[in-house]
Design a protein around this motif. Structure first.
Motif, PDB file in Angstrom:
ATOM      1  N   GLN A  64      12.615  -2.306   6.767  1.00  0.00           N
ATOM      2  CA  GLN A  64      13.160  -1.481   5.389  1.00  0.00           C
ATOM      3  C   GLN A  64      12.280  -2.375   4.459  1.00  0.00           C
ATOM      4  OE1 GLN A  64      15.487   1.090   3.393  1.00  0.00           O
ATOM      5  NE2 GLN A  64      17.449   0.488   5.069  1.00  0.00           N
ATOM      6  N   GLN A  65      12.291  -3.698   3.954  1.00  0.00           N
ATOM      7  CA  GLN A  65      11.879  -4.890   3.235  1.00  0.00           C
ATOM      8  C   GLN A  65       9.958  -5.002   3.429  1.00  0.00           C
ATOM      9  OE1 GLN A  65      13.942  -7.699   2.253  1.00  0.00           O
ATOM     10  NE2 GLN A  65      16.058  -6.723   1.932  1.00  0.00           N
ATOM     11  N   LEU A  66      10.215  -5.503   5.030  1.00  0.00           N
ATOM     12  CA  LEU A  66       9.207  -5.413   5.585  1.00  0.00           C
ATOM     13  C   LEU A  66       7.756  -4.194   5.960  1.00  0.00           C
ATOM     14  CD1 LEU A  66       7.409  -7.048   7.394  1.00  0.00           C
ATOM     15  CD2 LEU A  66       8.500  -6.596   9.516  1.00  0.00           C
ATOM     16  N   ALA A  67       9.047  -2.735   6.399  1.00  0.00           N
ATOM     17  CA  ALA A  67       8.154  -1.897   5.781  1.00  0.00           C
ATOM     18  C   ALA A  67       7.162  -1.803   4.720  1.00  0.00           C
ATOM     19  CB  ALA A  67       8.982  -0.402   6.720  1.00  0.00           C
ATOM     20  N   ALA A  68       8.437  -1.966   3.679  1.00  0.00           N
ATOM     21  CA  ALA A  68       7.863  -2.050   2.110  1.00  0.00           C
ATOM     22  C   ALA A  68       6.442  -2.447   2.209  1.00  0.00           C
ATOM     23  CB  ALA A  68       8.116  -1.707   0.973  1.00  0.00           C
ATOM     24  N   ALA A  69       6.547  -3.824   2.961  1.00  0.00           N
ATOM     25  CA  ALA A  69       5.819  -4.724   2.417  1.00  0.00           C
ATOM     26  C   ALA A  69       3.952  -4.044   2.870  1.00  0.00           C
ATOM     27  CB  ALA A  69       6.027  -6.329   2.502  1.00  0.00           C
ATOM     28  N   PHE A  70       4.466  -3.728   3.500  1.00  0.00           N
ATOM     29  CA  PHE A  70       2.866  -3.516   4.356  1.00  0.00           C
ATOM     30  C   PHE A  70       1.801  -2.706   3.142  1.00  0.00           C
ATOM     31  CE2 PHE A  70       4.621  -3.989   8.511  1.00  0.00           C
ATOM     32  CZ  PHE A  70       3.812  -5.344   9.217  1.00  0.00           C
ATOM     33  N   LYS A  71       2.033  -2.188   2.534  1.00  0.00           N
ATOM     34  CA  LYS A  71       1.878  -0.940   1.691  1.00  0.00           C
ATOM     35  C   LYS A  71       0.478  -0.008   2.192  1.00  0.00           C
ATOM     36  CE  LYS A  71       3.188  -4.123  -2.807  1.00  0.00           C
ATOM     37  NZ  LYS A  71       2.218  -5.119  -3.806  1.00  0.00           N
ATOM     38  N   VAL A  72       0.872   0.705   3.534  1.00  0.00           N
ATOM     39  CA  VAL A  72       0.512   1.562   3.373  1.00  0.00           C
ATOM     40  C   VAL A  72      -0.513   2.129   2.973  1.00  0.00           C
ATOM     41  CG1 VAL A  72       0.435   3.268   5.819  1.00  0.00           C
ATOM     42  CG2 VAL A  72       1.876   1.311   5.848  1.00  0.00           C
ATOM     43  N   ASP A  73       0.039   3.387   1.949  1.00  0.00           N
ATOM     44  CA  ASP A  73      -0.459   3.829   0.990  1.00  0.00           C
ATOM     45  C   ASP A  73      -1.700   3.135  -0.068  1.00  0.00           C
ATOM     46  OD1 ASP A  73       0.820   5.308   1.256  1.00  0.00           O
ATOM     47  OD2 ASP A  73       2.382   5.572  -0.618  1.00  0.00           O
ATOM     48  N   ALA A  74      -1.689   1.635   0.330  1.00  0.00           N
ATOM     49  CA  ALA A  74      -3.143   0.769  -0.397  1.00  0.00           C
ATOM     50  C   ALA A  74      -4.034   0.529   0.731  1.00  0.00           C
ATOM     51  CB  ALA A  74      -2.429  -0.284  -0.656  1.00  0.00           C
ATOM     52  N   MET A  75      -4.137   1.183   1.954  1.00  0.00           N
ATOM     53  CA  MET A  75      -4.762   0.706   2.720  1.00  0.00           C
ATOM     54  C   MET A  75      -6.730   0.830   2.896  1.00  0.00           C
ATOM     55  SD  MET A  75      -3.268   1.194   6.669  1.00  0.00           S
ATOM     56  CE  MET A  75      -1.945   0.222   7.122  1.00  0.00           C
ATOM     57  N   PRO A  76      -7.527   0.305   2.906  1.00  0.00           N
ATOM     58  CA  PRO A  76      -8.695   0.533   2.584  1.00  0.00           C
ATOM     59  C   PRO A  76      -8.647   2.291   3.095  1.00  0.00           C
ATOM     60  CG  PRO A  76      -9.194  -1.592   2.773  1.00  0.00           C
ATOM     61  CD  PRO A  76      -6.962  -0.377   2.948  1.00  0.00           C
ATOM     62  N   GLY A  77      -8.659   2.472   3.869  1.00  0.00           N
ATOM     63  CA  GLY A  77      -8.487   3.434   5.019  1.00  0.00           C
ATOM     64  C   GLY A  77      -9.976   3.857   5.447  1.00  0.00           C
ATOM     65  N   ASP A  78     -10.364   2.666   6.066  1.00  0.00           N
ATOM     66  CA  ASP A  78     -11.668   2.716   6.965  1.00  0.00           C
ATOM     67  C   ASP A  78     -11.736   2.722   8.689  1.00  0.00           C
ATOM     68  OD1 ASP A  78     -10.919   0.739   7.446  1.00  0.00           O
ATOM     69  OD2 ASP A  78     -12.384  -0.373   7.786  1.00  0.00           O
ATOM     70  N   GLY A  79     -10.372   2.783   8.912  1.00  0.00           N
ATOM     71  CA  GLY A  79     -10.008   3.612  10.042  1.00  0.00           C
ATOM     72  C   GLY A  79     -10.832   2.518  11.393  1.00  0.00           C
ATOM     73  N   GLY A  80     -10.271   0.522  10.227  1.00  0.00           N
ATOM     74  CA  GLY A  80     -10.955  -0.303  11.744  1.00  0.00           C
ATOM     75  C   GLY A  80     -10.998  -1.743  10.950  1.00  0.00           C
ATOM     76  N   ARG A  81     -11.586  -2.749  11.136  1.00  0.00           N
ATOM     77  CA  ARG A  81     -11.302  -3.626  10.495  1.00  0.00           C
ATOM     78  C   ARG A  81     -11.115  -3.475   9.084  1.00  0.00           C
ATOM     79  NH1 ARG A  81     -14.036  -9.392  11.038  1.00  0.00           N
ATOM     80  NH2 ARG A  81     -13.774 -10.170   9.484  1.00  0.00           N
ATOM     81  N   GLU A  82     -11.444  -3.077   8.517  1.00  0.00           N
ATOM     82  CA  GLU A  82      -9.919  -3.695   6.694  1.00  0.00           C
ATOM     83  C   GLU A  82      -9.196  -2.742   7.153  1.00  0.00           C
ATOM     84  OE1 GLU A  82     -11.658  -5.610   4.631  1.00  0.00           O
ATOM     85  OE2 GLU A  82     -12.984  -6.056   6.446  1.00  0.00           O
ATOM     86  N   ASP A  83      -8.951  -1.761   7.753  1.00  0.00           N
ATOM     87  CA  ASP A  83      -7.018  -1.148   7.563  1.00  0.00           C
ATOM     88  C   ASP A  83      -6.264  -2.250   8.151  1.00  0.00           C
ATOM     89  OD1 ASP A  83      -7.547   1.199   6.164  1.00  0.00           O
ATOM     90  OD2 ASP A  83      -7.587   2.246   8.160  1.00  0.00           O
ATOM     91  N   ILE A  84      -6.702  -2.908   9.259  1.00  0.00           N
ATOM     92  CA  ILE A  84      -5.942  -3.892  10.214  1.00  0.00           C
ATOM     93  C   ILE A  84      -6.332  -5.229   9.480  1.00  0.00           C
ATOM     94  CG2 ILE A  84      -6.004  -5.311  12.087  1.00  0.00           C
ATOM     95  CD1 ILE A  84      -5.606  -2.583  12.102  1.00  0.00           C
ATOM     96  N   ARG A  85      -6.702  -5.980   8.221  1.00  0.00           N
ATOM     97  CA  ARG A  85      -7.286  -6.766   7.686  1.00  0.00           C
ATOM     98  C   ARG A  85      -5.650  -7.269   6.632  1.00  0.00           C
ATOM     99  NH1 ARG A  85      -9.595 -11.118   5.588  1.00  0.00           N
ATOM    100  NH2 ARG A  85     -11.853 -10.428   6.858  1.00  0.00           N
TER     101      ARG A  85
END
Length: 202
Positions: A64-85
Motif C-alpha cells: 500500500q505504501q509503494l502503490a501510494a508512492a507512485f502518485k498515479v494521479d500526478a502522471m503527466p498523461g502523455d501515454g508514453g515516455r513521461e508517464d513511464i518516467r
C-alpha cells in the motif's frame, strides 16, 4: 477478559518484522520479531493469529505504501515516455529512501507468504500503474514487448540503480536519469501492433 488492542504495539511489531525480514529474510522467528518490538512473543499472536498472518499483513502494508508512492494521479498523461518516467522516478525515490521496505517487499513476494489473496490485492493496488505501462508499450515499444517483460526489465534496472545510489548518494539524480534512459531506449523503438497485458507489478 480479552487484552486491549494497542495500535502502537501493532505498529511496533510490523516495524520490527519489516526490519528483520529485510535483513535476514522471512525465516526470521516470531521470538526475534517480538524482542525487536519490545513485546513478549505471545503478544505477537494477540495481534496476528499466526506468523503467516503477520507476514501477509506486513506485505499488505508495504505494498500500500509503494502503490501510494507512485502518485498515479500526478502522471503527466502523455501515454508514453513521461508517464513511464514519472512511475520510474517515484519507484526509485521510494526504494532509495526506504531500502529496508523495498528489500522486505522483494523477500515477501518471493516467499510462501504471498497468497492468492495477496496477489489479488496487488492487482487492485497497482491496476492504474499497469494501465499506464501497457498504454506506453502499445504506443512506443518494440513489437512483442509485453508488460510482464518490461516490468521485469524495469525492476532489474531499479535494483542496479538502488545499489549505485547507495554507493554514491550524491549522484542519485544522475543514476535515476541514467536508469530511465537505459530502460526507455532499450524498450521503445516505434509503435507496436499490440502489447500483451497480464502483469502484477514488480
Amino acid at each position: 477478559m480479552a487484552r486491549p488492542i494497542s495500535e502502537e504495539k501493532r505498529k511496533a511489531i510490523l516495524a520490527a518484522a519489516e526490519k528483520l525480514v529485510a535483513e535476514t529474510g522471512t525465516g526470521v522467528s516470531t521470538a526475534r520479531i517480538a524482542k525487536a518490538a519490545g513485546v513478549a512473543e505471545g503478544t505477537v499472536f494477540v495481534y496476528f493469529e499466526t506468523k503467516a498472518a503477520l507476514m501477509a499483513a506486513l506485505l499488505s502494508e508495504l505494498e500500500q505504501q509503494l502503490a501510494a508512492a507512485f502518485k498515479v494521479d500526478a502522471m503527466p498523461g502523455d501515454g508514453g515516455r513521461e508517464d513511464i518516467r514519472h512511475a520510474w522516478e517515484r519507484m526509485i525515490a521510494f526504494g532509495a529512501t526506504h531500502s529496508a521496505k523495498w528489500r522486505a517487499i522483494k523477500r515477501l513476494k518471493a516467499s510462501e507468504f504471498l497468497t492468492d489473496a495477496g496477489r489479488q490485492q496487488m492487482d487492485a493496488l497497482f491496476g492504474d500503474v499497469h494501465t499506464a505501462l501497457a498504454k506506453a508499450l502499445r504506443n512506443h515499444a518494440h513489437k512483442g514487448v509485453t508488460v510482464d517483460y518490461a516490468a521485469l526489465v524495469l525492476n532489474a534496472l531499479a535494483e542496479v540503480t538502488f545499489e549505485c545510489i547507495a554507493a554514491e548518494p550524491s549522484r542519485e539524480r544522475h543514476y535515476t536519469e541514467l536508469g530511465f534512459e537505459l530502460f526507455w531506449n532499450g524498450i521503445a523503438a516505434g509503435k507496436t501492433d499490440q502489447a500483451e497485458v497480464s502483469m502484477r507489478p514488480a
